[in-house]
Motif scaffolding. Structure first.
Motif, PDB file in Angstrom:
ATOM      1  N   TRP A   1     -62.888  23.488  63.410  1.00  0.00           N
ATOM      2  CA  TRP A   1     -62.055  23.919  62.190  1.00  0.00           C
ATOM      3  C   TRP A   1     -61.243  25.024  62.284  1.00  0.00           C
ATOM      4  CZ3 TRP A   1     -62.708  20.108  59.232  1.00  0.00           C
ATOM      5  CH2 TRP A   1     -63.880  19.273  59.220  1.00  0.00           C
ATOM      6  N   ARG A   2     -61.110  25.545  63.740  1.00  0.00           N
ATOM      7  CA  ARG A   2     -60.267  26.719  63.855  1.00  0.00           C
ATOM      8  C   ARG A   2     -58.993  26.562  63.273  1.00  0.00           C
ATOM      9  NH1 ARG A   2     -63.690  29.512  68.576  1.00  0.00           N
ATOM     10  NH2 ARG A   2     -65.624  28.625  67.513  1.00  0.00           N
ATOM     11  N   LEU A   3     -58.164  25.639  63.981  1.00  0.00           N
ATOM     12  CA  LEU A   3     -56.739  25.768  63.516  1.00  0.00           C
ATOM     13  C   LEU A   3     -56.597  25.298  62.150  1.00  0.00           C
ATOM     14  CD1 LEU A   3     -55.029  23.689  66.558  1.00  0.00           C
ATOM     15  CD2 LEU A   3     -54.875  26.014  66.021  1.00  0.00           C
ATOM     16  N   TYR A   4     -57.286  24.371  61.558  1.00  0.00           N
ATOM     17  CA  TYR A   4     -57.388  24.336  60.016  1.00  0.00           C
ATOM     18  C   TYR A   4     -57.607  25.898  59.398  1.00  0.00           C
ATOM     19  CZ  TYR A   4     -56.511  19.832  58.424  1.00  0.00           C
ATOM     20  OH  TYR A   4     -56.089  18.503  58.099  1.00  0.00           O
ATOM     21  N   ILE A   5     -58.552  26.350  59.537  1.00  0.00           N
ATOM     22  CA  ILE A   5     -58.631  27.866  58.965  1.00  0.00           C
ATOM     23  C   ILE A   5     -57.271  28.624  59.121  1.00  0.00           C
ATOM     24  CG2 ILE A   5     -59.923  29.780  58.970  1.00  0.00           C
ATOM     25  CD1 ILE A   5     -62.484  28.125  59.906  1.00  0.00           C
ATOM     26  N   ILE A   6     -56.829  28.716  60.467  1.00  0.00           N
ATOM     27  CA  ILE A   6     -55.548  29.613  60.545  1.00  0.00           C
ATOM     28  C   ILE A   6     -54.516  28.950  59.900  1.00  0.00           C
ATOM     29  CG2 ILE A   6     -53.965  30.233  62.377  1.00  0.00           C
ATOM     30  CD1 ILE A   6     -56.494  29.995  64.381  1.00  0.00           C
ATOM     31  N   PHE A   7     -54.394  27.510  59.637  1.00  0.00           N
ATOM     32  CA  PHE A   7     -52.974  27.037  58.968  1.00  0.00           C
ATOM     33  C   PHE A   7     -53.334  27.498  57.390  1.00  0.00           C
ATOM     34  CE2 PHE A   7     -52.210  23.561  62.370  1.00  0.00           C
ATOM     35  CZ  PHE A   7     -51.736  24.420  63.282  1.00  0.00           C
ATOM     36  N   GLN A   8     -54.220  27.191  57.041  1.00  0.00           N
ATOM     37  CA  GLN A   8     -54.482  27.616  55.723  1.00  0.00           C
ATOM     38  C   GLN A   8     -54.147  29.143  55.388  1.00  0.00           C
ATOM     39  OE1 GLN A   8     -54.990  25.502  53.357  1.00  0.00           O
ATOM     40  NE2 GLN A   8     -55.689  23.831  54.743  1.00  0.00           N
ATOM     41  N   LEU A   9     -54.761  29.957  56.205  1.00  0.00           N
ATOM     42  CA  LEU A   9     -54.574  31.411  55.983  1.00  0.00           C
ATOM     43  C   LEU A   9     -52.891  31.628  56.394  1.00  0.00           C
ATOM     44  CD1 LEU A   9     -58.034  32.793  57.144  1.00  0.00           C
ATOM     45  CD2 LEU A   9     -57.015  32.707  54.845  1.00  0.00           C
ATOM     46  N   SER A  10     -52.282  30.698  56.922  1.00  0.00           N
ATOM     47  CA  SER A  10     -50.926  31.365  57.197  1.00  0.00           C
ATOM     48  C   SER A  10     -50.305  31.162  56.042  1.00  0.00           C
ATOM     49  CB  SER A  10     -50.367  30.198  58.083  1.00  0.00           C
ATOM     50  OG  SER A  10     -49.840  28.988  57.619  1.00  0.00           O
ATOM     51  N   LYS A  11     -50.657  30.758  54.838  1.00  0.00           N
ATOM     52  CA  LYS A  11     -49.956  30.727  53.510  1.00  0.00           C
ATOM     53  C   LYS A  11     -50.150  31.828  52.860  1.00  0.00           C
ATOM     54  CE  LYS A  11     -51.641  26.764  52.535  1.00  0.00           C
ATOM     55  NZ  LYS A  11     -51.994  25.380  51.913  1.00  0.00           N
ATOM     56  N   GLN A  12     -51.504  32.155  52.926  1.00  0.00           N
ATOM     57  CA  GLN A  12     -51.928  33.537  52.118  1.00  0.00           C
ATOM     58  C   GLN A  12     -53.279  33.808  52.483  1.00  0.00           C
ATOM     59  OE1 GLN A  12     -52.016  31.643  47.808  1.00  0.00           O
ATOM     60  NE2 GLN A  12     -53.661  33.048  48.040  1.00  0.00           N
ATOM     61  N   ASP A  13     -53.759  34.970  51.882  1.00  0.00           N
ATOM     62  CA  ASP A  13     -55.067  35.382  52.242  1.00  0.00           C
ATOM     63  C   ASP A  13     -56.030  34.398  51.094  1.00  0.00           C
ATOM     64  OD1 ASP A  13     -54.000  37.053  54.068  1.00  0.00           O
ATOM     65  OD2 ASP A  13     -54.770  38.934  52.982  1.00  0.00           O
ATOM     66  N   TYR A  14     -57.372  34.234  51.765  1.00  0.00           N
ATOM     67  CA  TYR A  14     -58.207  33.368  50.839  1.00  0.00           C
ATOM     68  C   TYR A  14     -59.631  34.124  50.977  1.00  0.00           C
ATOM     69  CZ  TYR A  14     -54.721  29.912  49.866  1.00  0.00           C
ATOM     70  OH  TYR A  14     -53.759  29.007  49.335  1.00  0.00           O
ATOM     71  N   ARG A  15     -60.248  33.913  49.825  1.00  0.00           N
ATOM     72  CA  ARG A  15     -61.753  34.370  49.868  1.00  0.00           C
ATOM     73  C   ARG A  15     -62.489  33.148  50.544  1.00  0.00           C
ATOM     74  NH1 ARG A  15     -63.480  36.317  43.890  1.00  0.00           N
ATOM     75  NH2 ARG A  15     -65.465  36.622  45.211  1.00  0.00           N
ATOM     76  N   TYR A  16     -63.865  33.681  51.048  1.00  0.00           N
ATOM     77  CA  TYR A  16     -64.758  32.652  51.723  1.00  0.00           C
ATOM     78  C   TYR A  16     -64.644  31.316  50.794  1.00  0.00           C
ATOM     79  CZ  TYR A  16     -68.786  30.430  52.954  1.00  0.00           C
ATOM     80  OH  TYR A  16     -69.859  29.509  53.379  1.00  0.00           O
ATOM     81  N   GLY A  17     -65.244  31.750  49.589  1.00  0.00           N
ATOM     82  CA  GLY A  17     -65.213  30.395  48.852  1.00  0.00           C
ATOM     83  C   GLY A  17     -64.075  29.557  48.435  1.00  0.00           C
ATOM     84  N   GLU A  18     -62.989  30.037  48.539  1.00  0.00           N
ATOM     85  CA  GLU A  18     -61.717  29.328  48.383  1.00  0.00           C
ATOM     86  C   GLU A  18     -61.613  28.515  49.757  1.00  0.00           C
ATOM     87  OE1 GLU A  18     -58.921  31.907  45.799  1.00  0.00           O
ATOM     88  OE2 GLU A  18     -59.095  32.500  47.770  1.00  0.00           O
ATOM     89  N   LEU A  19     -61.843  29.118  50.631  1.00  0.00           N
ATOM     90  CA  LEU A  19     -61.857  28.286  51.949  1.00  0.00           C
ATOM     91  C   LEU A  19     -62.561  27.213  52.189  1.00  0.00           C
ATOM     92  CD1 LEU A  19     -61.228  31.157  54.380  1.00  0.00           C
ATOM     93  CD2 LEU A  19     -59.763  29.226  54.170  1.00  0.00           C
ATOM     94  N   ARG A  20     -63.956  27.434  51.617  1.00  0.00           N
ATOM     95  CA  ARG A  20     -64.822  26.360  51.666  1.00  0.00           C
ATOM     96  C   ARG A  20     -64.320  25.317  50.892  1.00  0.00           C
ATOM     97  NH1 ARG A  20     -70.491  24.685  51.377  1.00  0.00           N
ATOM     98  NH2 ARG A  20     -69.153  22.828  52.698  1.00  0.00           N
ATOM     99  N   ARG A  21     -63.736  25.284  49.539  1.00  0.00           N
ATOM    100  CA  ARG A  21     -63.472  24.479  48.763  1.00  0.00           C
ATOM    101  C   ARG A  21     -62.105  23.780  49.251  1.00  0.00           C
ATOM    102  NH1 ARG A  21     -62.882  28.381  44.428  1.00  0.00           N
ATOM    103  NH2 ARG A  21     -64.990  29.520  45.188  1.00  0.00           N
ATOM    104  N   MET A  22     -61.322  24.370  50.161  1.00  0.00           N
ATOM    105  CA  MET A  22     -60.113  24.090  50.697  1.00  0.00           C
ATOM    106  C   MET A  22     -60.343  23.098  51.936  1.00  0.00           C
ATOM    107  SD  MET A  22     -58.047  27.363  50.686  1.00  0.00           S
ATOM    108  CE  MET A  22     -56.153  26.906  51.117  1.00  0.00           C
TER     109      MET A  22
END
Lengths: 111, 111
Positions: free
Chosen positions: A28-49
Motif C-alpha cells: 500500500w506504500r505508493l497508494y498512501i503516498i499518492f493520497q497524501l500528495s493531495k493533502q494531509d490526512y488523519r489516520y482514520g481518513e486514510l483507512r476509509r480512503m
DNA sequence: TGAGTTACATACCAAAAGGTTAGTGAATTC
DNA sequence: GAATTCACTAACCTTTTGGTATGTAACTCA
C-alpha cells in the motif's frame, strides 16, 4: 565510454537501489503516498480512503514511511487522539518520478 | 481542478500500478534488467555477475520477466546448452524511467 | 455509569518470497 | 568409461509480508 559514465544503469549502487525499493514496494506504500500528495490526512481518513488495507498494516506502513523519511506525523494532544500524516519535502521532490512509474505498467499492459 | 486532471497521482489505475510493481519489485529484478541493458548475457554469465542470487531464484526471476514481456530468451540447440537473455523493445522503452526510479533512494539516503 | 471515539499495540496465523541442496540430460573431453 | 559443462527441475525449509481479532488509554457525552 568513460569510467564515470553516469548513463550506465548497472552502476547504480545496491544501497540506493534497496532504499528505493523500500519506498515503492510494499502493498500500500505508493497508494498512501499518492493520497497524501493531495493533502494531509488523519489516520482514520486514510483507512476509509483505502478500505482494503487492514488497520495493523496501515499503521505499519505509515510507521515505515515515517522512518524512511517519506512521511511526517503530527499528533495533537487531544482526546480522542488526532494524528495527521503528510509528505516530507523530500517526498515532494520525488513525486514527479513516482508519477512516471505508472507509465511502466501501461507499456506492458497493452500487449 | 477539472475532471481529467492527469496531474492527480491518485488517479493511477490499480492494474497499471500492479503491473508496474510486478516488474520492479522482487529482489533481483531491477539488477537483472540493468545488467541486460548493456548487452545480452547467458544465464551462467548473469549468475556470475550477481553472485548473491541463488540459482533457483535467478531462473525464477528470468522466467517471470520473460512472461511479463520484459526479457526475451534465445536457446541454441547445443550441448552443453546455450541460452541467452536480452531486453525486449518494450523494456528498452522504459529504461529511462527505470533509471530515474533507481535514483529515488539517493534522495533518502543522505539524511 | 456506561457507551462512543480515535489511534494505536499485541498475539497469532497464512501465504508468499527467498534460499539450500541434490539431481538430470546429452554431448565433449580425458 | 568417467568427469565436465550448462541450464535447468524438484523437494524442502526459513524468513518476510500481509491479515485477523482483540485489547487499551483517556476523555466526552448521554
Amino acid at each position: 565510454m568513460n569510467a564515470n559514465n553516469t548513463e550506465n544503469l548497472s552502476e547504480i549502487s545496491q544501497p540506493v537501489l534497496k532504499r528505493t525499493l523500500d519506498i515503492i514496494c510494499g502493498k500500500w506504500r505508493l497508494y498512501i503516498i499518492f493520497q497524501l500528495s493531495k493533502q494531509d490526512y488523519r489516520y482514520g481518513e486514510l483507512r476509509r480512503m483505502i478500505p482494503e488495507v487492514s488497520e495493523k498494516v496501515l499503521i505499519q506502513e505509515l510507521k515505515t514511511l515515517v522512518s524512511l523519511g517519506v512521511l511526517q506525523k503530527r499528533s495533537y494532544n487531544e482526546v480522542p487522539p488526532r494524528v495527521e500524516y503528510g509528505l516530507t519535502p523530500k517526498a515532494r521532490e520525488i513525486l514527479p518520478v513516482l508519477k512516471e512509474i505508472a507509465t511502466i505498467g501501461k507499456t506492458f499492459l497493452d500487449v
